[in-house]
Design a protein around this motif. Structure first.
Motif, PDB file in Angstrom:
ATOM      1  N   ARG A   1      40.143  36.089  32.041  1.00  0.00           N
ATOM      2  CA  ARG A   1      39.943  35.640  33.416  1.00  0.00           C
ATOM      3  C   ARG A   1      38.477  35.759  33.823  1.00  0.00           C
ATOM      4  O   ARG A   1      37.904  34.859  34.443  1.00  0.00           O
ATOM      5  CB  ARG A   1      40.803  36.465  34.374  1.00  0.00           C
ATOM      6  CG  ARG A   1      40.604  36.094  35.834  1.00  0.00           C
ATOM      7  CD  ARG A   1      41.545  36.874  36.732  1.00  0.00           C
ATOM      8  NE  ARG A   1      41.180  38.279  36.795  1.00  0.00           N
ATOM      9  CZ  ARG A   1      40.347  38.776  37.704  1.00  0.00           C
ATOM     10  NH1 ARG A   1      39.798  37.980  38.604  1.00  0.00           N
ATOM     11  NH2 ARG A   1      40.073  40.048  37.718  1.00  0.00           N
ATOM     12  N   HIS A  15      36.398  33.038  32.289  1.00  0.00           N
ATOM     13  CA  HIS A  15      36.584  31.764  33.011  1.00  0.00           C
ATOM     14  C   HIS A  15      35.741  31.741  34.280  1.00  0.00           C
ATOM     15  O   HIS A  15      35.049  30.769  34.571  1.00  0.00           O
ATOM     16  CB  HIS A  15      38.072  31.603  33.345  1.00  0.00           C
ATOM     17  CG  HIS A  15      38.398  30.354  34.099  1.00  0.00           C
ATOM     18  ND1 HIS A  15      38.929  29.246  33.492  1.00  0.00           N
ATOM     19  CD2 HIS A  15      38.241  30.037  35.402  1.00  0.00           C
ATOM     20  CE1 HIS A  15      39.102  28.302  34.396  1.00  0.00           C
ATOM     21  NE2 HIS A  15      38.691  28.757  35.564  1.00  0.00           N
ATOM     22  N   GLU A  16      35.788  32.825  35.048  1.00  0.00           N
ATOM     23  CA  GLU A  16      35.082  32.832  36.322  1.00  0.00           C
ATOM     24  C   GLU A  16      33.573  32.900  36.135  1.00  0.00           C
ATOM     25  O   GLU A  16      32.816  32.352  36.935  1.00  0.00           O
ATOM     26  CB  GLU A  16      35.581  34.000  37.174  1.00  0.00           C
ATOM     27  CG  GLU A  16      37.033  33.799  37.579  1.00  0.00           C
ATOM     28  CD  GLU A  16      37.482  34.772  38.652  1.00  0.00           C
ATOM     29  OE1 GLU A  16      36.683  35.650  39.035  1.00  0.00           O
ATOM     30  OE2 GLU A  16      38.632  34.644  39.086  1.00  0.00           O
ATOM     31  N   ARG A  66      45.608  32.946  37.434  1.00  0.00           N
ATOM     32  CA  ARG A  66      44.352  33.448  37.987  1.00  0.00           C
ATOM     33  C   ARG A  66      44.551  33.998  39.400  1.00  0.00           C
ATOM     34  O   ARG A  66      43.993  35.038  39.759  1.00  0.00           O
ATOM     35  CB  ARG A  66      43.295  32.347  38.011  1.00  0.00           C
ATOM     36  CG  ARG A  66      42.985  31.721  36.667  1.00  0.00           C
ATOM     37  CD  ARG A  66      42.624  32.756  35.636  1.00  0.00           C
ATOM     38  NE  ARG A  66      42.237  32.117  34.382  1.00  0.00           N
ATOM     39  CZ  ARG A  66      42.088  32.746  33.230  1.00  0.00           C
ATOM     40  NH1 ARG A  66      42.274  34.044  33.187  1.00  0.00           N
ATOM     41  NH2 ARG A  66      41.739  32.097  32.146  1.00  0.00           N
ATOM     42  N   ARG A 115      41.615  27.373  43.866  1.00  0.00           N
ATOM     43  CA  ARG A 115      42.470  27.160  42.688  1.00  0.00           C
ATOM     44  C   ARG A 115      43.786  26.493  43.087  1.00  0.00           C
ATOM     45  O   ARG A 115      44.273  25.589  42.393  1.00  0.00           O
ATOM     46  CB  ARG A 115      42.735  28.487  41.986  1.00  0.00           C
ATOM     47  CG  ARG A 115      41.523  29.068  41.260  1.00  0.00           C
ATOM     48  CD  ARG A 115      41.921  30.276  40.438  1.00  0.00           C
ATOM     49  NE  ARG A 115      40.765  30.912  39.811  1.00  0.00           N
ATOM     50  CZ  ARG A 115      40.159  30.493  38.724  1.00  0.00           C
ATOM     51  NH1 ARG A 115      40.603  29.393  38.114  1.00  0.00           N
ATOM     52  NH2 ARG A 115      39.124  31.127  38.218  1.00  0.00           N
TER      53      ARG A 115
END
Length: 381
Positions: free
Chosen positions: A186, A189-190, A294, A354
């Motif tokens: 995670r 990804h961020e 997420r 998101r």
């Protein structure tokens, strides 16, 4: 600008390079403040990041020596002009800050600030800080402001960089806290999301810098437009790469099994009881499953790290033709309006983005002392 346009472009480039080279929030903010002071030729510059208690979690200055800073004393509170920038989210350009009715004085060791230019730092709709300059180094009649509209626009560009720097630094600092292996994907990804934002900011800055350069403008602007084109292409490539970063556990096991596994680990790792119930949910498109994962991880992080909850419950279920994720805790709760005014959003903007990005919606219900419920609903499943 007393140092000429090329030094201005160098100052903008320095801020960008700092974004790439530093992960500690204070290092990045110090570079932004120094760049702002150099670029706009001011005697003093400062950047404040508010906390939730009327003060500042971070406050960085440039133009003041270490000895002067120690003599000034405690960090300022959120009052006067600073409070106006944080709570009203409007720029402030003043000829003499001392004559403003909101001026409340300063400690005896504080330098005299006269003309003043300040801007809120925004992350989406949230105000997460204030960047300001004082005492422009230029001839000016008494009581007039040396800072111009062009200065305000340029400072706005640097304020965008400050927002990105804070986002990157918070992601990095959170990464040092994480002990769950699944959380690392995670964060990756961020971090890529943040880099994509940085590249977009590079394009904006290149366009702004073109207006600063008046020596051989045709050539300078042509080169800067090329930089903007390359930055846009890089951002497109990065977005394509991010799409391929879907975690292996989610790819192989599906959303329900992945959530159940991660929540079991969190239940063992924290004193709070963490439970999960998933029923009647079919497979969703990959983008929706990733977005739900997420959002669940962000909501769990907030509940376990910040709320003081004794029990956090996660459910995934059908509602008519939609799939609903709900994360509920019995912690301290919060007033969403107060969080917004304080310049913090606990990841709410990211979660809402998101949800919206996959055709869904996010609902947040919370109040002080009444816990928090975060619900994400997407069509299908």
């Amino acid at each position: 600008m007393s140092h000429g346009p090329r030094s201005g472009l160098t100052a903008v480039s320095s801020a960008l390079l700092a974004m790439s080279r530093h992960l500690e929030v204070r290092d990045v903010l110090k570079t932004i403040v120094a760049s702002a002071r150099e670029l706009l030729d001011a005697q003093y510059a400062a950047l404040g990041v508010p906390d939730d208690h009327g003060g500042f979690a971070q406050f960085v200055v440039d133009g003041v020596s270490e000895e002067q800073w120690k003599a000034i004393g405690p960090l300022p509170r959120q009052h006067g002009i600073l409070a106006a920038m944080l709570h009203e989210a409007t720029p402030e350009r003043l000829g003499d800050v001392r004559k403003d009715p909101r001026f409340g004085g300063w400690p005896s060791a504080h330098p005299d600030l006269i003309d003043f230019l300040g801007l809120p730092i925004r992350d989406g709709d949230e105000v997460i800080g204030a960047l300001f300059l004082a005492n422009k180094n230029c001839p000016k009649p008494e009581g007039t402001c040396g800072f111009t509209q062009d200065d305000e626009e340029l400072l706005g560009i640097l304020a965008q960089h400050a927002a990105i720097a804070l986002t990157n630094a918070r992601l990095y600092e959170r990464s040092r806290e994480l002990t769950i292996a699944e959380e690392r994907s995670r964060l990756a990804h961020e971090l890529h999301d943040a880099v994509s934002q940085k590249l977009f900011s590079l394009r904006l800055t290149a366009q702004a810098a073109a207006a600063l350069v008046d020596r051989d403008p045709a050539r300078a602007k042509g080169e800067l437009h090329q930089v903007a084109t390359l930055a846009a292409e890089a951002a497109d490539e990065l977005r394509a790469a991010v799409v391929e970063l879907r975690p292996a556990a989610l790819e192989e096991d599906g959303l329900v099994a992945t959530l159940r596994t991660q929540i079991q680990v969190l239940d063992r790792a924290h004193t709070a009881r963490v439970t999960f119930t998933g029923r009647g949910v079919k497979a969703l498109p990959a983008a929706q499953e990733e977005a739900m994962l997420r959002v669940a991880q962000e909501a769990l992080h907030n509940a376990l790290r910040h709320s003081g909850a004794e029990h956090v419950d996660v459910t995934l279920h059908r509602r008519g033709t939609a799939t609903v994720l709900r994360v509920t805790d019995d912690g301290g709760g919060f007033d969403p309006r107060t969080v917004r005014r304080a310049g913090r959003h606990l990841g709410l903007v990211s979660m809402r983005d998101r949800a919206n990005g996959t055709g869904g919606r996010l609902t947040v219900r919370s109040a002080p002392g009444e816990g928090t419920t975060i619900e994400m609903e997407v069509p299908g499943g």
